[in-house]
Design a protein around this motif. Structure first.
Motif, PDB file in Angstrom:
ATOM      1  N   LYS A 161       0.832  -1.203   0.000  1.00  0.00           N
ATOM      2  CA  LYS A 161       0.000   0.000   0.000  1.00  0.00           C
ATOM      3  C   LYS A 161       0.868   1.254   0.000  1.00  0.00           C
ATOM      4  O   LYS A 161       0.576   2.221  -0.708  1.00  0.00           O
ATOM      5  CB  LYS A 161      -0.940   0.001   1.201  1.00  0.00           C
ATOM      6  CG  LYS A 161      -1.905   1.145   1.171  1.00  0.00           C
ATOM      7  CD  LYS A 161      -2.956   1.044   2.246  1.00  0.00           C
ATOM      8  CE  LYS A 161      -3.943   2.189   2.078  1.00  0.00           C
ATOM      9  NZ  LYS A 161      -5.057   2.099   2.980  1.00  0.00           N
ATOM     10  N   THR A 164       0.755   4.023  -2.840  1.00  0.00           N
ATOM     11  CA  THR A 164       0.417   5.395  -2.454  1.00  0.00           C
ATOM     12  C   THR A 164       1.491   6.378  -2.914  1.00  0.00           C
ATOM     13  O   THR A 164       1.176   7.492  -3.337  1.00  0.00           O
ATOM     14  CB  THR A 164       0.251   5.489  -0.915  1.00  0.00           C
ATOM     15  OG1 THR A 164      -0.779   4.587  -0.524  1.00  0.00           O
ATOM     16  CG2 THR A 164      -0.119   6.884  -0.470  1.00  0.00           C
ATOM     17  N   GLU A 165       2.738   5.955  -2.857  1.00  0.00           N
ATOM     18  CA  GLU A 165       3.842   6.809  -3.283  1.00  0.00           C
ATOM     19  C   GLU A 165       4.024   6.823  -4.805  1.00  0.00           C
ATOM     20  O   GLU A 165       4.910   7.514  -5.314  1.00  0.00           O
ATOM     21  CB  GLU A 165       5.143   6.365  -2.610  1.00  0.00           C
ATOM     22  CG  GLU A 165       5.145   6.562  -1.109  1.00  0.00           C
ATOM     23  CD  GLU A 165       5.013   8.022  -0.704  1.00  0.00           C
ATOM     24  OE1 GLU A 165       5.617   8.888  -1.374  1.00  0.00           O
ATOM     25  OE2 GLU A 165       4.299   8.301   0.273  1.00  0.00           O
TER      26      GLU A 165
END
Length: 77
Positions: A35, A39-40
């Motif tokens: 995750k 997300t990055e």
């Protein structure tokens, strides 16, 4: 992505090696790491979804194995 090994290799590309000693905890930690990578913006959505699907399946399999082990212990006593 088809196996837990494939997910481990994906994480390894980013220098992440996970081994806690409990397969269930390893899988949970891998989900957290995935995750974060998603997300990055370091992995694509398709790669993320595929990896999470594999981890979810492996987690469920391991839970059923753990449950089976517990049932065997109860039957022995």
């Amino acid at each position: 992505m088809k196996t837990l090994y494939d997910v481990q290799q994906l994480l390894k590309r980013f220098g992440t090696f996970i081994y806690v000693g409990s397969r269930l905890r390893d899988i949970a930690l891998m989900k957290i790491e995935l995750k974060a990578l998603y997300t990055e913006g370091l992995i694509q959505k398709e790669e993320y979804v595929s990896a999470v699907r594999v981890l979810t399946k492996e987690y469920e399999l391991e839970q059923s194995r753990e449950g089976f082990k517990v049932e065997q212990e109860v039957d022995r006593n």
